[in-house]
Each structure stands twice: as structure tokens, then as C-alpha cells.
Design an enzyme around this catalytic site. Structure first.
Site, PDB file in Angstrom:
ATOM      1  CG  PHE A 149      -2.058  -0.893   1.192  1.00 50.98           C
ATOM      2  CD1 PHE A 149      -2.980  -0.842   0.166  1.00 50.98           C
ATOM      3  CD2 PHE A 149      -2.242  -1.823   2.201  1.00 50.98           C
ATOM      4  CE1 PHE A 149      -4.064  -1.698   0.137  1.00 50.98           C
ATOM      5  CE2 PHE A 149      -3.321  -2.676   2.186  1.00 50.98           C
ATOM      6  CZ  PHE A 149      -4.236  -2.619   1.140  1.00 50.98           C
ATOM      7  CG  ASP A 150       3.009   4.790  -2.077  1.00 48.20           C
ATOM      8  OD1 ASP A 150       2.680   5.848  -1.492  1.00 48.20           O
ATOM      9  OD2 ASP A 150       4.088   4.657  -2.671  1.00 48.20           O
ATOM     10  CG  LEU A 151      -1.019   6.037   3.116  1.00 47.71           C
ATOM     11  CD1 LEU A 151      -0.663   6.510   4.513  1.00 47.71           C
ATOM     12  CD2 LEU A 151      -2.519   5.860   2.988  1.00 47.71           C
TER      13      LEU A 151
END
Length: 110
Positions: A17-19
Site C-alpha cells: 500500500f502507498d498513501l
């Protein structure tokens, strides 16, 4: 009202996951269920300032205990080092939210 909750101990094995990512990104063409050549002029700019070419664009789904999660507009960038899931894109496409905990996360229908 929560219609569906999906729990897992980590993202799919080869994805993070990458914000901050604006798009989903993969370095493995087999991650794309549907794919097409990329005809745009954009490159992926990585943290060190390098520009990496985008060669394909596609989509896939991630199976869950409930409805599968759709990943659309995944950019295939052969030289990127990690497959990334854009939290923003995932939530927008699937009308879900993600809650992060120290050892797991939960994806919830909005």
C-alpha cells in the site's frame, strides 16, 4: 453502516500500500488481467528523480472474503522495484475505506 469488512494480515504478497502514490504500479506484466500498450507520453518519476518508462496499462482484481477489489489503470513500469497499490485509487474505485492497525488492516465498504 458497514456492509462488508475484509481483514487480512498484509496486502497481497507482491504488493505494498502507498498513501502517496497517484496510480497503482507494477513491475510484473502477469499482475495485469487485462492489459494494453500505453500510448501516453508520461513516465513514472521515482524518489531519486529518475524517470522510468510506462509501457502498458491494465487492471486486475484482488480476491477477498466479500466482493473482489478492483485495481484499475495499473501502470506497468518494468524497472520499478516494488508493486504499489495507491490507497486513494483503491478506495475511490471500490467505494471502500482502509483502516490500518499495527499487525493487520481492514477494508470496509462505505
Amino acid at each position: 453502516n458497514v456492509a462488508q469488512t475484509t481483514s487480512s494480515h498484509s496486502p497481497p504478497p507482491s504488493w505494498l500500500f502507498d498513501l502517496g502514490a497517484s496510480h497503482h504500479i507494477t513491475n510484473d506484466l502477469t499482475n495485469l488481467t487485462l492489459k494494453d500498450d500505453y500510448h501516453g507520453n508520461d513516465n513514472l518519476q521515482v524518489a531519486n528523480g529518475y524517470q522510468l518508462p510506462i509501457t502498458h496499462i491494465g487492471s486486475t482484481t484482488i480476491p477477498t472474503n466479500g466482493s473482489p477489489l478492483r485495481l484499475s489503470n495499473i501502470l506497468y513500469v518494468p524497472n520499478v522495484t516494488q508493486n504499489l497499490i495507491s490507497v486513494y485509487q483503491l478506495c475511490q474505485t471500490n467505494k471502500v475505506s482502509i483502516e490500518f492497525f499495527p499487525r493487520h488492516f481492514e477494508v470496509k465498504d462505505l
